[in-house]
Design a protein around this motif. Structure first.
Motif, PDB file in Angstrom:
ATOM      1  N   PRO A  78       0.802  -1.238   0.000  1.00 28.92           N
ATOM      2  CA  PRO A  78       0.000   0.000   0.000  1.00 28.92           C
ATOM      3  C   PRO A  78       0.828   1.277   0.000  1.00 28.92           C
ATOM      4  O   PRO A  78       0.459   2.255  -0.665  1.00 28.92           O
ATOM      5  N   ILE A  79       1.952   1.290   0.719  1.00 31.86           N
ATOM      6  CA  ILE A  79       2.723   2.519   0.863  1.00 31.86           C
ATOM      7  C   ILE A  79       3.321   2.994  -0.454  1.00 31.86           C
ATOM      8  O   ILE A  79       3.679   4.164  -0.606  1.00 31.86           O
ATOM      9  N   LYS A  80       3.411   2.100  -1.447  1.00 30.48           N
ATOM     10  CA  LYS A  80       4.021   2.465  -2.730  1.00 30.48           C
ATOM     11  C   LYS A  80       3.033   3.147  -3.685  1.00 30.48           C
ATOM     12  O   LYS A  80       3.431   3.632  -4.747  1.00 30.48           O
ATOM     13  N   GLY A  81       1.745   3.173  -3.343  1.00 31.11           N
ATOM     14  CA  GLY A  81       0.778   3.971  -4.095  1.00 31.11           C
ATOM     15  C   GLY A  81       0.506   3.509  -5.515  1.00 31.11           C
ATOM     16  O   GLY A  81       0.195   4.326  -6.382  1.00 31.11           O
ATOM     17  N   HIS A  82       0.586   2.195  -5.778  1.00 33.79           N
ATOM     18  CA  HIS A  82       0.361   1.710  -7.141  1.00 33.79           C
ATOM     19  C   HIS A  82      -1.033   2.044  -7.673  1.00 33.79           C
ATOM     20  O   HIS A  82      -1.203   2.215  -8.888  1.00 33.79           O
ATOM     21  N   VAL A 100       8.624   6.109 -12.872  1.00 31.27           N
ATOM     22  CA  VAL A 100       7.635   6.745 -11.995  1.00 31.27           C
ATOM     23  C   VAL A 100       7.753   6.196 -10.574  1.00 31.27           C
ATOM     24  O   VAL A 100       7.976   5.000 -10.368  1.00 31.27           O
ATOM     25  N   LEU A 101       7.604   7.090  -9.611  1.00 36.31           N
ATOM     26  CA  LEU A 101       7.483   6.712  -8.205  1.00 36.31           C
ATOM     27  C   LEU A 101       6.190   7.331  -7.690  1.00 36.31           C
ATOM     28  O   LEU A 101       6.013   8.546  -7.764  1.00 36.31           O
ATOM     29  N   SER A 102       5.266   6.499  -7.185  1.00 31.99           N
ATOM     30  CA  SER A 102       3.967   7.004  -6.726  1.00 31.99           C
ATOM     31  C   SER A 102       3.787   6.835  -5.221  1.00 31.99           C
ATOM     32  O   SER A 102       2.673   6.860  -4.713  1.00 31.99           O
ATOM     33  N   SER A 103       4.891   6.678  -4.489  1.00 28.92           N
ATOM     34  CA  SER A 103       4.853   6.338  -3.069  1.00 28.92           C
ATOM     35  C   SER A 103       4.171   7.411  -2.216  1.00 28.92           C
ATOM     36  O   SER A 103       4.161   8.594  -2.544  1.00 28.92           O
ATOM     37  N   LEU A 104       3.637   6.945  -1.081  1.00 27.84           N
ATOM     38  CA  LEU A 104       3.050   7.832  -0.087  1.00 27.84           C
ATOM     39  C   LEU A 104       4.060   8.171   1.004  1.00 27.84           C
ATOM     40  O   LEU A 104       3.833   9.109   1.783  1.00 27.84           O
ATOM     41  N   ASN A 105       5.143   7.439   1.068  1.00 24.57           N
ATOM     42  CA  ASN A 105       6.170   7.652   2.080  1.00 24.57           C
ATOM     43  C   ASN A 105       7.448   6.988   1.588  1.00 24.57           C
ATOM     44  O   ASN A 105       7.394   5.913   0.994  1.00 24.57           O
ATOM     45  N   GLU A 106       8.575   7.623   1.795  1.00 21.80           N
ATOM     46  CA  GLU A 106       9.867   7.067   1.400  1.00 21.80           C
ATOM     47  C   GLU A 106      10.949   7.618   2.322  1.00 21.80           C
ATOM     48  O   GLU A 106      10.767   8.642   2.980  1.00 21.80           O
ATOM     49  N   GLY A 107      12.091   6.938   2.316  1.00 18.43           N
ATOM     50  CA  GLY A 107      13.287   7.478   2.929  1.00 18.43           C
ATOM     51  C   GLY A 107      14.085   8.157   1.829  1.00 18.43           C
ATOM     52  O   GLY A 107      13.974   9.360   1.589  1.00 18.43           O
ATOM     53  N   LEU A 108      14.882   7.383   1.137  1.00 18.56           N
ATOM     54  CA  LEU A 108      15.599   7.844  -0.050  1.00 18.56           C
ATOM     55  C   LEU A 108      15.402   6.758  -1.106  1.00 18.56           C
ATOM     56  O   LEU A 108      16.079   5.730  -1.076  1.00 18.56           O
ATOM     57  N   PRO A 109      14.454   6.936  -2.027  1.00 17.17           N
ATOM     58  CA  PRO A 109      14.048   5.834  -2.920  1.00 17.17           C
ATOM     59  C   PRO A 109      15.141   5.387  -3.878  1.00 17.17           C
ATOM     60  O   PRO A 109      15.630   6.163  -4.693  1.00 17.17           O
ATOM     61  N   VAL A 110      15.488   4.121  -3.797  1.00 16.71           N
ATOM     62  CA  VAL A 110      16.548   3.549  -4.621  1.00 16.71           C
ATOM     63  C   VAL A 110      16.174   3.602  -6.095  1.00 16.71           C
ATOM     64  O   VAL A 110      17.019   3.878  -6.958  1.00 16.71           O
ATOM     65  N   THR A 111      14.901   3.353  -6.421  1.00 16.95           N
ATOM     66  CA  THR A 111      14.502   3.325  -7.836  1.00 16.95           C
ATOM     67  C   THR A 111      14.716   4.675  -8.514  1.00 16.95           C
ATOM     68  O   THR A 111      15.042   4.737  -9.697  1.00 16.95           O
ATOM     69  N   VAL A 112      14.553   5.770  -7.772  1.00 20.02           N
ATOM     70  CA  VAL A 112      14.807   7.096  -8.347  1.00 20.02           C
ATOM     71  C   VAL A 112      16.297   7.263  -8.631  1.00 20.02           C
ATOM     72  O   VAL A 112      16.690   7.768  -9.693  1.00 20.02           O
TER      73      VAL A 112
END
Length: 282
Positions: free
Chosen positions: A134-138, A202-214
């Motif tokens: 859920p936190i990734k906002g797909h 694309v990153l659609s997350s609702l919360n992240e630290g430092l997103p690796v995919t970006v």
């Protein structure tokens, strides 16, 4: 018992459960140095308000036995301190260290993913790489896809990753009527091959630290459209190296993706800027 037997000089924990049990055990065993890394704070989006307040109270107590609490972005450090967890001296930032050579050289794999999936070169590929939770906002990514397809018929959306929401997200895709334009690829290890053929990451997350995919997408010189969460503004230089959209906003996400699709010069500029942030050769 294990810690007392091994007598480590440092115990370093991550995640909520391991961070709680590990630090208590290390403290009881008299370990000289106790560390905790928070990668993606759970103060927003993960739990109910009541549970969140409970976890914050637990973290405040655990901070008393922690020598350092490590955040992976400036925003995450601010979040921790705003919750009155630890002190300014105790809460520090240590950025992620990643091996990016394969992503810097991913152009050599161009065309392999398209061939595997049977996708023509005239189709644009929009990809999201994240665990299906859920936190990734797909859901917002899929709803943005439906908006984009109203004006851009030549776009294919790729969902890379797996998790507990896969069946639910596949059903949501069918309910949106876009199943023929969305491919769920599951968990993949060949990420340089994936990034090589993506037109937008694309990153659609609702919360992240430092997103690796970006970070990986930037190293691969791919335009990024990401939600304003955690360390995303730091990575994208507040929008100079990509487009930042509000979280939980499929319309905003769609606008950012469409902007990249429609403006090829901007897409190239952003891709070049992204690469320059991570390449040792720029």
């Amino acid at each position: 018992r294990l810690i007392r037997k091994q007598k480590p000089q440092i115990v370093h924990t991550r995640t909520t459960k391991a961070g709680t049990l590990g630090r208590i055990a290390a403290w009881l065993a008299g370990v000289p140095v106790i560390l905790f890394t928070l990668h993606g704070s759970y103060f927003r989006g993960y739990f109910s308000p009541t549970k969140t307040r409970l976890f914050v109270c637990i973290e405040r107590l655990l901070a008393l036995v922690s020598d350092r609490i490590i955040a992976v972005s400036d925003q995450e450090r601010r979040d921790i301190l705003e919750q009155k967890i630890g002190t300014k001296d105790k809460v520090i930032k240590v950025s992620l260290g990643l091996e990016l050579d394969d992503f810097l050289a991913c152009q050599q794999h161009e065309g392999l993913l398209r061939t595997e999936l049977g996708i023509e070169t005239n189709n644009k590929l929009i990809g999201i790489i994240a665990r299906l939770s859920p936190i990734k906002g797909h859901r917002f990514f899929l709803e943005a896809a439906k908006i984009i397809l109203q004006s851009h018929k030549d776009v294919i959306f790729l969902v890379i990753g797996d998790g507990e929401l896969r069946q639910e997200l596949e059903e949501h895709t069918r309910s949106l009527g876009i199943s023929n334009k969305v491919k769920f690829l599951g968990f993949r290890r060949d990420l340089p091959i994936i990034y090589a053929d993506l037109d937008v990451v694309v990153l659609s997350s609702l919360n992240e630290g430092l997103p690796v995919t970006v970070i990986e997408g930037m190293a691969a010189a791919k335009p990024i459209v990401a939600t304003r969460v955690g360390g995303v503004p730091e990575l994208l230089d507040n929008g100079k190296s990509g487009i930042i959209a509000p979280p939980s906003d499929p319309e905003g996400l769609a606008r950012g993706i469409i902007q990249m699709l429609d403006d090829r010069s901007e897409e190239r500029r952003v891709g070049k800027e992204c690469r320059s942030r991570w390449s040792p050769y720029h």
